[in-house]
Structures are given as structure tokens and as C-alpha cells.
Write an enzyme that holds these catalytic residues in place. Structure first.
Site, mmCIF file in Angstrom:
data_model
loop_
_atom_site.group_PDB
_atom_site.id
_atom_site.type_symbol
_atom_site.label_atom_id
_atom_site.label_comp_id
_atom_site.label_asym_id
_atom_site.label_seq_id
_atom_site.Cartn_x
_atom_site.Cartn_y
_atom_site.Cartn_z
ATOM 1 N N PHE A 1 0.661 -1.032 -0.076
ATOM 2 C CA PHE A 1 0.027 -0.144 0.122
ATOM 3 C C PHE A 1 0.820 1.279 -0.053
ATOM 4 O O PHE A 1 0.762 1.910 -0.887
ATOM 5 C CB PHE A 1 -0.844 0.225 1.155
ATOM 6 N N ASP B 1 13.257 -12.002 -0.698
ATOM 7 C CA ASP B 1 12.792 -12.321 0.416
ATOM 8 C C ASP B 1 13.782 -11.870 1.703
ATOM 9 O O ASP B 1 14.749 -12.471 1.854
ATOM 10 C CB ASP B 1 12.717 -13.858 0.325
ATOM 11 N N LEU C 1 10.135 -0.865 3.764
ATOM 12 C CA LEU C 1 8.755 -0.945 4.030
ATOM 13 C C LEU C 1 8.292 -2.227 4.463
ATOM 14 O O LEU C 1 7.157 -2.268 5.152
ATOM 15 C CB LEU C 1 8.011 -0.010 3.107
ATOM 16 N N ALA C 2 8.835 -3.043 3.632
ATOM 17 C CA ALA C 2 8.520 -4.585 3.773
ATOM 18 C C ALA C 2 8.145 -5.067 5.350
ATOM 19 O O ALA C 2 9.136 -5.018 6.231
ATOM 20 C CB ALA C 2 9.418 -5.502 3.098
ATOM 21 N N TYR D 1 2.776 -7.424 16.835
ATOM 22 C CA TYR D 1 3.118 -6.381 15.696
ATOM 23 C C TYR D 1 3.754 -5.121 16.366
ATOM 24 O O TYR D 1 4.948 -5.031 16.079
ATOM 25 C CB TYR D 1 2.001 -5.559 15.133
ATOM 26 N N ARG E 1 -7.732 7.857 16.475
ATOM 27 C CA ARG E 1 -6.440 7.495 15.915
ATOM 28 C C ARG E 1 -5.940 8.778 15.085
ATOM 29 O O ARG E 1 -7.074 9.594 14.793
ATOM 30 C CB ARG E 1 -6.637 6.477 15.006
ATOM 31 N N PHE F 1 1.973 7.201 12.469
ATOM 32 C CA PHE F 1 0.884 6.862 13.203
ATOM 33 C C PHE F 1 -0.035 6.187 12.009
ATOM 34 O O PHE F 1 0.187 6.043 10.657
ATOM 35 C CB PHE F 1 0.149 7.835 13.744
ATOM 36 N N ASN F 2 -1.369 6.074 12.232
ATOM 37 C CA ASN F 2 -2.342 5.563 11.485
ATOM 38 C C ASN F 2 -2.442 6.277 10.214
ATOM 39 O O ASN F 2 -2.493 7.383 10.249
ATOM 40 C CB ASN F 2 -3.535 5.162 12.017
ATOM 41 N N LYS G 1 8.026 -4.279 16.189
ATOM 42 C CA LYS G 1 8.698 -2.980 15.725
ATOM 43 C C LYS G 1 9.690 -2.668 17.035
ATOM 44 O O LYS G 1 10.693 -1.997 16.612
ATOM 45 C CB LYS G 1 7.458 -2.123 15.417
#
Length: 303
Positions: free
Chosen positions: A20, A55, A77-78, A145, A207, A171-172, A149
Site C-alpha cells: 500500500f 525475501d 517498508l516490507a 506487531y 486515531r 501513526f495510522n 517493531k
């Protein structure tokens, strides 16, 4: 950044390029004159000069790709970013070990890029009761998650003296093309098709929602900024509750739907309110302007 007098455009490797955020960032970087090499996973077709299979859980693949590309910049970003992902171990394999593989590959081939911009997440702050979380707040992750991080950040700090690393904590954020298992796209899709009802969890969680185009612009500008060995929030400082978003979507579409609270969607570890301080970001890249959330919502609804 590249200018008309630049003989050779910067070569920038973007991991997670087909995700995305990656799609918007690749477009942003390309528009600024970068030669972007997209690193993507799960492809069968052969590599091209601007698209390579990678990968990140494979140290050998990381070394091979970095040695062949020798990028001026790396944007990493992966990640596994959906909090509800089934296998907890995957968060650590990809988000921690995968990132370690990348930085170790730089060392192994003797390549120091101009900058490595690595995406963490504001989820590392956990359930903090504050309307302006800045980068000095303690890390109190409440799910795998976020914990992965936080672990990734701790690992990267040990590399600050060896590589020019900049960690971003977005943030979101949302926008066109985000998967519908994320909240705002789910809400938008229900209004767009004028569904009679929607099942949600706690609609009073709030959020700090950014527009993905703003996030991509911030990342691109931070690559150019004279900063490394730092952590920077990427946010707007303005929180919105799901209740407010539902109301705004209803006003924009003229459609009302019944909200059904499904207890299965209410996670005990849900962070109630998450809003960041963009003060440091604005100091570093003052030219990057945030996009009002109502404009983001309107853009998504007219997709």
C-alpha cells in the site's frame, strides 16, 4: 535531491514496493528524479533493472540484491503490518530478523548508502493517554506487531554508529488502495456501496489518521533532510474517533447505515487513543504539509 545538473539520478531501493505505502512512495520518488528499484516478494517473473525479487528473511538474498543494486538510498517498508495476522512468529521473522538481514547485508558487502529510512510504527507507544505523543515517550507495546517493531528499533540502535539509519514511526494512515481489513477502507467500502449496516468493534477508539500521500511525501523529504541516527514520528497531531469518521462519511454520501458492534472485533489490547506530536517532523521537513482528513475521506469515497 536530483536536479537538472545531476549527472546520474539517485538509485533508491524500496522494499515492500508493491504494498500500500510502497506504491505511493515509488510514484513520489520517481517524480523527484530517483531511479527506483522495487524490491518485492512472491514473484515468479525474472528480475528487471528496476524490479527485483527479495525475501528479506533470506540473508543470502539480501546480500545478493544489495550487491547488485548498490543503492544510494534504501527505504525499508516490507513488514507484516496487519495486527490480526495469524502467526505471531511471522512478525518477528519478517519485522525484526528481516530488517537485521538488510543492515547486515550492507556490512557484509561493504556498502554504506547515503541513508536507510526504516519504517517502524506508532504502535510501539502502546496504550498511552496523551493527545501529543512525542519521540521521547516510553515504548509499551501491547501486541506482537508492536512488540516486533519495538524489538526492531532496539536492534537498529546498535547500528546507528555504522550506518546512516533514520527510523520513522508513522501513526495510522489510509488512502485509496488500502486493504478493506483496515478500518477506514472498510467504512468507506460500506458507504460507497450503500450497505444497510456495518459490523465494527469499539467505535470510540481515536486515531491520528494521516493521508498515505502525506506519508509518502514525508518519507521522500526525510531522505533529503540532513538527519540520521534519529527516530521521527510521522503524523498530523489530530485524532479522529471511528464515530466521527462514520458521521463524516454519512454527511459526504448522504447515506446512513446501522452500526452493529460485534464483540469479536473488540480486542482487549486495543489502544484507545493514539495521537502523535509532529513537532520534530515539521522542524526537519517544514515544506511537507498534511492533508485534512475530510479531504482524504472524500478522495477515498470518490475512487
Amino acid at each position: 535531491m536530483p536536479s537538472s545538473g545531476t549527472k546520474q539520478p539517485f538509485r533508491t531501493l524500496v522494499t515492500g514496493a508493491s504494498g500500500f505505502t510502497g506504491r505511493y512512495l515509488v510514484e513520489q520518488l520517481s517524480a523527484r528524479g530517483h531511479t527506483v528499484i522495487e524490491a518485492v516478494s512472491g514473484r515468479d517473473e525474472p528480475d528487471t533493472p528496476t524490479r527485483v525479487k527479495l525475501d528479506i528473511t533470506s540473508p543470502e538474498q539480501c546480500r545478493r540484491v544489495l550487491d547488485s543494486v548498490r543503492p544510494d538510498y534504501i527505504v525499508h517498508l516490507a513488514a507484516i503490518s496487519f495486527v490480526g495476522h495469524d502467526d505471531p512468529l511471522d512478525f518477528y521473522r519478517v519485522n525484526v530478523i528481516g530488517t537485521l538481514n538488510l543492515v547486515e547485508a550492507c556490512a557484509a558487502i561493504g556498502h554504506v548508502p547515503r541513508k536507510l529510512l526504516i519504517a517502524s510504527s506508532a504502535n510501539v507507544y502502546g496504550n498511552v493517554s496523551s493527545a501529543a505523543i512525542d519521540e521521547t515517550f516510553p515504548l509499551t507495546p501491547v501486541n506482537h506487531y508492536a512488540a516486533s517493531k519495538a524489538a526492531m528499533e532496539a536492534m537498529l540502535r546498535t547500528w546507528f554508529d555504522r550506518l546512516p539509519i533514520l527510523i520513522v514511526r508513522p501513526f495510522n494512515y489510509t488512502g485509496r488502495g488500502q486493504a478493506v481489513n483496515f478500518l477506514v477502507p472498510k467504512i468507506v467500502s460500506h458507504f460507497a456501496r450503500r450497505a444497510p449496516s456495518i459490523e465494527l468493534g469499539n467505535i470510540d477508539i481515536a486515531r491520528d489518521f494521516s493521508d498515505v500521500r502525506y506519508v509518502a511525501s514525508a518519507y521522500e523529504a526525510l531522505l533529503a533532510a540532513d538527519v540520521a541516527g534519529e527516530i521521527v514520528n510521522v503524523c498530523t497531531g489530530t485524532p479522529y474517533s471511528l464515530r466521527e469518521i462514520l458521521g463524516a462519511a454519512s454527511e459526504l454520501t448522504g447515506h446512513e447505515l446501522e452500526i452493529q458492534v460485534n464483540p469479536a472485533f473488540v480486542r482487549q489490547t486495543d489502544v484507545r487513543m493514539l495521537a502523535g506530536s509532529p513537532a520534530k517532523l515539521r522542524t526537519l521537513v517544514p515544506s511537507v504539509e498534511s492533508i485534512p482528513f475530510i479531504d482524504t475521506l472524500r478522495w477515498m469515497l470518490t475512487a
